[in-house]
Design a protein around this motif. Structure first.
Motif, PDB file in Angstrom:
ATOM      1  N   ASP A 125      -7.959  15.189 -11.932  1.00 55.31           N
ATOM      2  CA  ASP A 125      -9.329  15.281 -11.691  1.00 55.31           C
ATOM      3  C   ASP A 125      -9.885  15.682  -9.898  1.00 55.31           C
ATOM      4  O   ASP A 125      -9.376  15.483  -8.659  1.00 55.31           O
ATOM      5  CB  ASP A 125     -10.637  14.538 -11.755  1.00 55.31           C
ATOM      6  CG  ASP A 125      -9.534  13.243 -11.621  1.00 55.31           C
ATOM      7  OD1 ASP A 125      -9.922  13.056 -10.584  1.00 55.31           O
ATOM      8  OD2 ASP A 125     -10.818  12.075 -11.906  1.00 55.31           O
ATOM      9  N   ARG A 126     -11.325  16.386  -9.404  1.00 55.95           N
ATOM     10  CA  ARG A 126     -11.373  16.132  -8.586  1.00 55.95           C
ATOM     11  C   ARG A 126     -11.034  15.082  -7.287  1.00 55.95           C
ATOM     12  O   ARG A 126     -11.146  15.248  -5.938  1.00 55.95           O
ATOM     13  CB  ARG A 126     -12.814  16.795  -8.112  1.00 55.95           C
ATOM     14  CG  ARG A 126     -14.080  15.692  -9.216  1.00 55.95           C
ATOM     15  CD  ARG A 126     -15.646  16.161  -7.971  1.00 55.95           C
ATOM     16  NE  ARG A 126     -15.213  17.112  -9.015  1.00 55.95           N
ATOM     17  CZ  ARG A 126     -17.017  17.324 -10.309  1.00 55.95           C
ATOM     18  NH1 ARG A 126     -16.898  16.450 -10.768  1.00 55.95           N
ATOM     19  NH2 ARG A 126     -16.675  18.538 -10.485  1.00 55.95           N
ATOM     20  N   ASN A 127     -10.781  13.302  -7.805  1.00 58.10           N
ATOM     21  CA  ASN A 127     -10.807  12.734  -6.892  1.00 58.10           C
ATOM     22  C   ASN A 127      -9.284  12.426  -7.141  1.00 58.10           C
ATOM     23  O   ASN A 127      -8.745  11.248  -6.337  1.00 58.10           O
ATOM     24  CB  ASN A 127     -10.964  11.188  -7.707  1.00 58.10           C
ATOM     25  CG  ASN A 127     -12.551  11.848  -7.871  1.00 58.10           C
ATOM     26  OD1 ASN A 127     -13.073  12.117  -7.094  1.00 58.10           O
ATOM     27  ND2 ASN A 127     -13.876  10.877  -8.843  1.00 58.10           N
ATOM     28  N   GLY A 128      -8.335  13.057  -7.564  1.00 56.53           N
ATOM     29  CA  GLY A 128      -7.122  13.045  -7.400  1.00 56.53           C
ATOM     30  C   GLY A 128      -6.352  12.021  -8.122  1.00 56.53           C
ATOM     31  O   GLY A 128      -4.873  12.042  -8.524  1.00 56.53           O
ATOM     32  N   LYS A 170     -14.342  28.573  -3.563  1.00 56.47           N
ATOM     33  CA  LYS A 170     -15.567  27.249  -3.247  1.00 56.47           C
ATOM     34  C   LYS A 170     -16.173  26.632  -4.360  1.00 56.47           C
ATOM     35  O   LYS A 170     -16.509  25.857  -4.064  1.00 56.47           O
ATOM     36  CB  LYS A 170     -16.558  27.721  -2.047  1.00 56.47           C
ATOM     37  CG  LYS A 170     -15.369  28.625  -0.701  1.00 56.47           C
ATOM     38  CD  LYS A 170     -16.303  28.962   0.214  1.00 56.47           C
ATOM     39  CE  LYS A 170     -15.853  29.052   1.319  1.00 56.47           C
ATOM     40  NZ  LYS A 170     -17.054  29.678   2.539  1.00 56.47           N
ATOM     41  N   THR A 171     -16.369  27.949  -5.557  1.00 52.07           N
ATOM     42  CA  THR A 171     -17.106  27.115  -6.260  1.00 52.07           C
ATOM     43  C   THR A 171     -16.990  25.518  -7.560  1.00 52.07           C
ATOM     44  O   THR A 171     -16.974  25.903  -8.069  1.00 52.07           O
ATOM     45  CB  THR A 171     -18.302  28.318  -6.623  1.00 52.07           C
ATOM     46  OG1 THR A 171     -17.035  29.060  -7.335  1.00 52.07           O
ATOM     47  CG2 THR A 171     -18.706  28.748  -5.941  1.00 52.07           C
ATOM     48  N   ASP A 172     -15.755  25.919  -7.131  1.00 49.66           N
ATOM     49  CA  ASP A 172     -14.149  25.940  -8.260  1.00 49.66           C
ATOM     50  C   ASP A 172     -14.320  24.641  -7.632  1.00 49.66           C
ATOM     51  O   ASP A 172     -12.987  24.099  -7.124  1.00 49.66           O
ATOM     52  CB  ASP A 172     -13.430  26.690  -8.457  1.00 49.66           C
ATOM     53  CG  ASP A 172     -11.963  26.179  -9.803  1.00 49.66           C
ATOM     54  OD1 ASP A 172     -12.892  25.036 -10.009  1.00 49.66           O
ATOM     55  OD2 ASP A 172     -11.180  26.636  -9.736  1.00 49.66           O
ATOM     56  N   ASP A 173     -14.444  23.187  -8.296  1.00 51.69           N
ATOM     57  CA  ASP A 173     -14.130  21.919  -7.311  1.00 51.69           C
ATOM     58  C   ASP A 173     -14.024  21.227  -9.027  1.00 51.69           C
ATOM     59  O   ASP A 173     -13.811  19.934  -8.548  1.00 51.69           O
ATOM     60  CB  ASP A 173     -15.243  21.373  -7.064  1.00 51.69           C
ATOM     61  CG  ASP A 173     -16.762  21.446  -8.307  1.00 51.69           C
ATOM     62  OD1 ASP A 173     -16.930  21.711  -8.959  1.00 51.69           O
ATOM     63  OD2 ASP A 173     -18.128  20.964  -7.237  1.00 51.69           O
ATOM     64  N   TRP A 174     -13.766  21.841  -9.579  1.00 53.53           N
ATOM     65  CA  TRP A 174     -13.070  20.740 -10.618  1.00 53.53           C
ATOM     66  C   TRP A 174     -12.178  19.765 -10.671  1.00 53.53           C
ATOM     67  O   TRP A 174     -11.963  18.992 -11.173  1.00 53.53           O
ATOM     68  CB  TRP A 174     -13.583  21.553 -12.584  1.00 53.53           C
ATOM     69  CG  TRP A 174     -14.617  21.993 -12.829  1.00 53.53           C
ATOM     70  CD1 TRP A 174     -14.992  23.148 -12.628  1.00 53.53           C
ATOM     71  CD2 TRP A 174     -15.542  21.385 -13.329  1.00 53.53           C
ATOM     72  NE1 TRP A 174     -16.223  23.061 -13.443  1.00 53.53           N
ATOM     73  CE2 TRP A 174     -16.777  21.952 -14.232  1.00 53.53           C
ATOM     74  CE3 TRP A 174     -15.921  19.957 -13.506  1.00 53.53           C
ATOM     75  CZ2 TRP A 174     -17.920  21.324 -14.422  1.00 53.53           C
ATOM     76  CZ3 TRP A 174     -16.888  19.267 -14.095  1.00 53.53           C
ATOM     77  CH2 TRP A 174     -18.401  20.457 -14.347  1.00 53.53           C
ATOM     78  N   SER A 175     -11.227  20.649  -9.673  1.00 55.16           N
ATOM     79  CA  SER A 175      -9.740  19.823  -9.153  1.00 55.16           C
ATOM     80  C   SER A 175      -9.604  19.782  -7.832  1.00 55.16           C
ATOM     81  O   SER A 175     -10.723  20.658  -7.609  1.00 55.16           O
ATOM     82  CB  SER A 175      -8.731  20.708  -9.960  1.00 55.16           C
ATOM     83  OG  SER A 175      -7.974  20.105 -10.098  1.00 55.16           O
ATOM     84  N   GLY A 176      -8.776  19.881  -7.304  1.00 56.35           N
ATOM     85  CA  GLY A 176      -8.601  19.134  -5.705  1.00 56.35           C
ATOM     86  C   GLY A 176      -7.932  20.118  -5.927  1.00 56.35           C
ATOM     87  O   GLY A 176      -7.895  21.821  -6.128  1.00 56.35           O
ATOM     88  N   LEU A 177      -6.376  20.239  -4.842  1.00 52.70           N
ATOM     89  CA  LEU A 177      -6.102  21.554  -4.151  1.00 52.70           C
ATOM     90  C   LEU A 177      -4.580  21.767  -4.737  1.00 52.70           C
ATOM     91  O   LEU A 177      -3.719  22.262  -4.444  1.00 52.70           O
ATOM     92  CB  LEU A 177      -5.999  21.292  -2.646  1.00 52.70           C
ATOM     93  CG  LEU A 177      -7.534  21.408  -2.270  1.00 52.70           C
ATOM     94  CD1 LEU A 177      -7.335  21.152  -0.543  1.00 52.70           C
ATOM     95  CD2 LEU A 177      -8.334  22.849  -2.070  1.00 52.70           C
TER      96      LEU A 177
END
Length: 703
Positions: A367-370, A395-402
């Motif tokens: 998830d976006r919090n890793g 940039k708009t894809d923030d459901w997950s991290g990197l």
């Protein structure tokens, strides 16, 4: 397709005995030749021929075809706001799938859509699948029907279509062709050390496969650094398995059709070397036909299309792809003795941007919090793609991290065309591009080192698509009349441009079933709830690993959790319910329509367990009550015409029920409910014998 190429095609197509008018004949020729039965095993396959076309999703081509998991799927994944996957957002408004009507518009030439890593990841949403047209344009929701692509339907109806075959990478052409040609999207040596991929040692976007220059002189010039691991041709050559690539090396979409060109072994080979002579030189379809007629066809052959015949939207059409496929089939059936020993695989590298509704099997996402959203029974270190500089993520894809799973990606069509796969079958085992490599492994006793442990666990080897024991018995469907197709194509260019509709169209799928191959799955999921939460245990007592997708309907703003469970193993996880006042509502999906729903709250004291009886073709239900008061439950069958009944479960006791499912092709779907409590179970019992597709598929559509 260039204007010149299109004019050349239309000129030849309009001239009397057009190639398109003979397309059903190519299928009839292939159907008429019986299989050679020497051992009644896989070893009867002496030749494997592989064609990978361009950029079509399964729903885009076959979502409306009877008996496959298409638009009549009764188990669509849920979306926020009480919607499901059929309703997609473009960021401001909602869209649903719509028909690309080729009778009134130029829909055969539907525009291409975005298909890079960034937009593919955005549309997937780590499994949420809610904003496909936002990332892929409204054209991505268009799909064809039988009358629009008659050859493709005829091929599927005559042989075998796989409706759980996925591209391997949630990205575009190069990434998927690299997997197709090597079994891996990232360096297997680094993966074995637990090191995730980066773009230095993997291919998230089209780059390495695009060459400049020409062969033999001045030669190709390549982009980027070489990938080092072995390709399938490398493996075959080392093992002494004969092979060849049929292509025009200077008309293969500047190298993009040839996934081997990203690799050091191909980049450094020279005239006279085996890789160069077999895999970099011009070998035409006429030469393929001559090899068939002479009995000199190699054990493994690849065929690469030129752009006009690749089926790539905006550059080619399904009609031109059909013509090319027919040419390949005509070549392969020129010698009946050779075709009787040949398996032909036809698939697509990726889905372009075309919509597909089925969530692909994949390792769990962060998830976006890793925080990893799910688990696996095998080590997943090194199975992810890391983009620390965010070069490939929107940039708009923030459901997950990197750090993200590379795939699988959306479904694409896979036809299995051979004397052992005739009869209009559907195969619903999970496959992807590594499956073709695994078929070669099994047939020729080789090992492709690039294929990951995760893919080996969950993706099949395609052998279940064949019947080597009784291959010549199936009844053949009536084939459509393809005469006049050339005139249709010629007229098509003049028709009004296809536009996405302003109003939603009703979902449509043809009614009826088709024969369905036996599958290696025996899956289950059981629950145990208490005041703190609910525990789900995922059980896999089958012969193939599987991914369970879990959607929390109380929190559909979160990405779903995924659980990879290898064959013969179990895995469990806990959903804490304190923040929801003890409530839970979980939707579980796994291959071939396996579904479980778990709904209730902290006061729930009833529970059920489902068991299978493959020998007697029965489902067994046990309802139990851990409370101090009797529980009044209701058993309701959601399909297949069985009557419901009330279940009175005594305090601290159990009741048992069982019922036969042979009349429904071994499919079941029922709900047990009570006060604040519901459990739903659906799927198919596998008996080791072939059956039929889900008879209830599409019944809710009124078709």
């Amino acid at each position: 397709m260039t204007d010149q190429n299109r004019r050349s095609f239309l000129k030849s197509a309009a001239g009397g005995a057009a190639a398109l008018s003979a397309l059903p004949l190519a299928i009839r020729e292939a159907l008429a030749i019986p299989a050679a039965q020497l051992t009644g095993t896989l070893k009867d396959v002496k030749h494997v021929v592989i064609l990978m076309q361009e950029n079509r999703s399964f729903d885009h081509y076959f979502g409306s075809m009877r008996g496959v998991r298409g638009f009549g799927d009764r188990h669509p994944i849920p979306s926020p706001g009480g919607r499901n996957v059929w309703t997609q957002s473009d960021g401001t408004s909602e869209m649903m799938p719509f028909h690309l009507n080729t009778k009134t518009t130029n829909a055969l030439q539907v525009p291409g859509t975005p298909h890079s890593y960034a937009d593919a990841q955005g549309a997937w949403g780590q499994g949420r699948i809610t904003e496909w047209p936002r990332y892929k344009t409204p054209y991505s929701m268009g799909h064809f029907r039988r009358d629009d692509i008659p050859f493709q339907f005829a091929l599927a109806e005559s042989f075998t279509i796989c409706d759980h075959y996925h591209c391997s990478v949630t990205a575009g052409t190069d990434p998927n062709r690299i997997v197709f040609w090597s079994g891996a999207s990232n360096d297997p040596a680094l993966r074995a050390k637990g090191i995730n991929a980066t773009d230095e040692h993997s291919e998230p976007d089209n780059f390495r496969g695009w060459i400049t220059g020409a062969l033999p002189t001045p030669g190709y010039k390549y982009a980027g650094n070489s990938l080092k691991w072995a390709t399938l041709p490398d493996v075959l050559e080392k093992a002494g398995v004969s092979w060849r690539i049929h292509q025009d090396p200077n008309n293969n979409w500047t190298g993009a059709m040839h996934g081997g060109l990203a690799f050091e072994s191909f980049r450094t080979c020279k005239p006279g070397d085996a890789l160069y002579e077999k895999g970099m030189s011009p070998w035409s379809l006429d030469q393929l036909k001559q090899h068939v007629m002479d009995g000199t066809l190699p054990e493994v052959s690849w065929v690469l299309p030129s752009p006009p015949f690749s089926e790539h939207p905006s550059r080619s059409t399904p009609a031109e792809g059909a013509e090319f496929t027919a040419q390949v089939l005509n070549a392969l059936t020129a010698n009946p003795d050779v075709w009787a020993r040949t398996a032909f695989f036809l698939t697509f590298d990726e889905n372009d941007g075309q919509f597909d509704h089925l969530p692909p099997s994949a390792p769990p996402s962060y998830d976006r919090n890793g925080v990893l959203q799910g688990k696996a029974t095998l080590d997943l270190a090194g199975h992810y793609f890391s983009d620390p500089e965010r070069k490939h993520i929107a940039k708009t894809d923030d459901w997950s991290g990197l750090v993200r799973p590379f795939g699988m990606g959306p479904r694409v069509p896979m036809y299995v065309v051979s004397p052992w796969s005739k009869g209009g079958w559907v195969n619903s085992q999970v496959f992807d591009h590594t499956s073709v490599g695994r078929f070669l492994e099994k047939r020729f006793d080789v090992v492709i080192p690039g294929i990951t442990p995760w893919h080996r666990a969950v993706s099949g080897d395609l052998t279940s698509a064949f019947d080597f024991v009784t291959p010549n018995d199936p009844a053949f469907p009536k084939l459509p009349d393809a005469s006049g197709s050339s005139a249709t194509v010629l007229a098509h260019i003049q028709r009004p441009r296809i536009l996405p509709p302003e109003k939603h169209q009703d979902l449509f799928q043809e009614a009826g079933v088709r024969p369905s191959r036996a599958l290696p799955y025996e899956l289950n999921a059981v629950s145990k709830a208490d005041a703190t939460g609910i525990t789900l245990e995922f059980r896999n007592t089958g012969k193939q690993g599987a991914v369970f997708h879990v959607y929390d309907r109380l929190h559909l703003d979160r990405i779903p959790k995924r659980y990879t469970v290898e064959a013969g193993k179990t895995l469990s996880d806990v959903w804490e319910t304190g923040a929801d006042n003890g409530r839970y509502d979980l939707f579980v999906l796994a291959p071939n329509g396996f579904r479980r729903d778990f709904t209730g709250d902290a006061t729930t004291q009833a529970e059920i367990e489902v068991r299978y009886q493959p020998r007697t073709q029965k489902v067994q239900l046990t309802a139990q009550n851990s409370g101090k008061q009797p529980a009044a439950l209701k058993l309701q069958h959601n399909a297949y015409g069985l009557p419901g009944e009330d279940l009175a479960v005594p305090a601290g006791g159990r009741v048992h029920r069982e019922w036969p499912v042979a009349d429904s092709g071994n499919w079941y779907d029922f709900t047990v409910s009570g006060s604040g409590f519901a459990r739903r179970a659906a799927g198919r019992i596998e008996t080791g014998k072939h059956a039929v597709s889900d008879p209830a598929m599409g019944t809710q559509l009124g078709t």
